[in-house]
Write an enzyme that holds these catalytic residues in place. Structure first.
Site, short mmCIF file in Angstrom:
data_model
loop_
_atom_site.label_atom_id
_atom_site.label_comp_id
_atom_site.label_asym_id
_atom_site.label_seq_id
_atom_site.Cartn_x
_atom_site.Cartn_y
_atom_site.Cartn_z
N SER A 85 -1.83 7.13 1.23
CA SER A 85 -2.33 6.20 2.25
C SER A 85 -3.65 6.72 2.83
O SER A 85 -4.61 6.94 2.09
CB SER A 85 -1.24 6.02 3.32
OG SER A 85 -1.59 5.01 4.22
N HIS A 122 5.41 0.84 1.19
CA HIS A 122 4.37 1.79 1.59
C HIS A 122 4.92 3.21 1.75
O HIS A 122 4.30 4.16 1.29
CB HIS A 122 3.71 1.33 2.90
CG HIS A 122 2.46 2.09 3.20
ND1 HIS A 122 1.34 2.04 2.40
CD2 HIS A 122 2.13 2.94 4.22
CE1 HIS A 122 0.40 2.81 2.90
NE2 HIS A 122 0.85 3.36 4.00
N ASP A 163 4.30 -2.75 -1.32
CA ASP A 163 3.63 -2.14 -0.17
C ASP A 163 3.34 -3.23 0.87
O ASP A 163 2.66 -4.21 0.58
CB ASP A 163 2.33 -1.48 -0.63
CG ASP A 163 1.73 -0.56 0.41
OD1 ASP A 163 1.85 -0.87 1.61
OD2 ASP A 163 1.14 0.46 0.04
#
Ligand SMILES: *[C@@H]1O[C@H](CO)[C@@H](O)[C@H](O)[C@H]1NC(C)=O
Ligand SMILES: *[C@@H]1O[C@H](CO)[C@@H](O)[C@H](O)[C@H]1NC(C)=O
Ligand SMILES: *[C@@H]1O[C@H](CO)[C@@H](O)[C@H](O)[C@H]1NC(C)=O
Length: 286
Positions: free
Chosen positions: A158, A263, A233
């Protein structure tokens, strides 16, 4: 009062309210983008010894005077050090169960640090600041006898992926492999997906993290890249990973997708570590 006048007043106050909220959004967006304050993650950080790992507790000082806390987890049998670039929630303690696995199963050394404003590091997070932090850590690793005699893997998830791409572009020669999970083209391009109401003001986001541009500028077409993408995600639109993969100039890149990975939980999908292990073995990193 004239209707016209009332209308003007209403519009006027609406404009004030809108600009006040946009102003607040402009000022406080870092709190949304970097939720380091959530879940008590600034109060307590687990330590590697709780997971049976030897470590050195380090404090690195950045060029602008911020104190960064880091865990240097050295494995004498390691071929490589994995520099872990953390996602934007939680703290470095959250990664320790994985660090134990990487240390025991892959014989890796692991270097973890808290971005400014995260965990027990001082300061406040910002793109500019986090890049100074990343430079500071790189400087530390390249000056350490232990780490400089080993290969270097960047592993970014991320927001950590944006940091990894930044470092891979800036310190290409020092990097031996890059692993990216569920990272984005830029923060601005994530906003319409996470906050549809804000799609027209995304340009006001001063935290950019322009990985879309940065990845193109990596001047080494042999640097190995592994892209790990969760197709469910809910934070980063899955096409972002696809496009980053496409833009990545490396001729040595691999894209793996996890159909039910979201995610956060892509890392626990079946086959995730099998793919990582194959990648590390293929490039003689373990
Ligand atoms: C390193 O390898 C040696 C020999 O196999 C072993 O005895 C030792 O426990 C290993 N050290 C670590 C940290 O895994
Ligand atoms: C880790 O090191 C041990 C001991 O040296 C070795 O037996 C094992 O195969 C290594 N594991 C990997 C994944 O390289
Ligand atoms: C993802 O992780 C964050 C922070 O650890 C947590 O607040 C959130 O509930 C998680 N979301 C999912 C879908 O697991």
């Amino acid at each position: 009062m004239h209707l016209y006048k009332i209308g003007k007043m209403v519009l006027g106050s609406a404009a004030v309210i809108v600009s006040a909220s946009l102003g607040a959004l402009y000022l406080y967006q870092n709190k949304l983008i970097y939720p380091s304050w959530a879940q008590g993650a600034r109060d307590h950080v687990d330590t590697p010894d709780q997971y049976g790992l030897p470590y050195e507790d380090l404090t690195l000082t950045t060029s602008d005077g911020v104190l960064l806390k880091a865990f240097d987890i050295r494995n004498e049998n390691s071929t490589a050090t994995m520099l872990v670039l953390c996602p934007n929630a939680g703290n470095i303690g959250y990664f320790l169960p994985v660090a134990r696995f990487l240390y025991n199963e892959f014989n890796l050394s692991i270097f973890l640090y808290s971005y400014r404003g995260y965990g027990l590091s001082t300061g406040f997070p910002s793109e500019r600041g986090l890049k100074i932090d990343a430079d500071t850590v790189m400087d530390h690793l390249t000056n350490s006898e232990f780490h400089k005699s080993r290969k270097l893997i960047l592993y970014g998830r991320s927001l950590g992926g944006a940091n990894a791409i930044y470092l891979a572009r800036k310190f290409t020669d020092i990097c031996d492999a890059i692993i990216l999970e569920n990272t984005f083209l830029s923060i601005r391009k994530v906003i319409p997906y996470v906050f549809p109401m804000l799609k027209n003001v995304a340009f006001m986001c001063h935290e950019v993290w322009d990985s879309e541009q940065e990845i193109v500028n990596i001047q080494d077409d042999t640097l190995p890249f592994l892209f790990l993408a969760g197709l469910r995600d809910e934070i980063v639109p899955p096409p972002h990973m696809k496009l980053l993969y496409k833009l990545c100039p490396s001729s040595c890149k691999r894209f793996i997708e996890f159909p039910i990975g979201s995610h956060n939980d892509t890392i626990i999908q079946d086959g995730y570590w099998v793919v990582v292990k194959e990648f590390l073995q293929k490039h003689n990193l373990i």
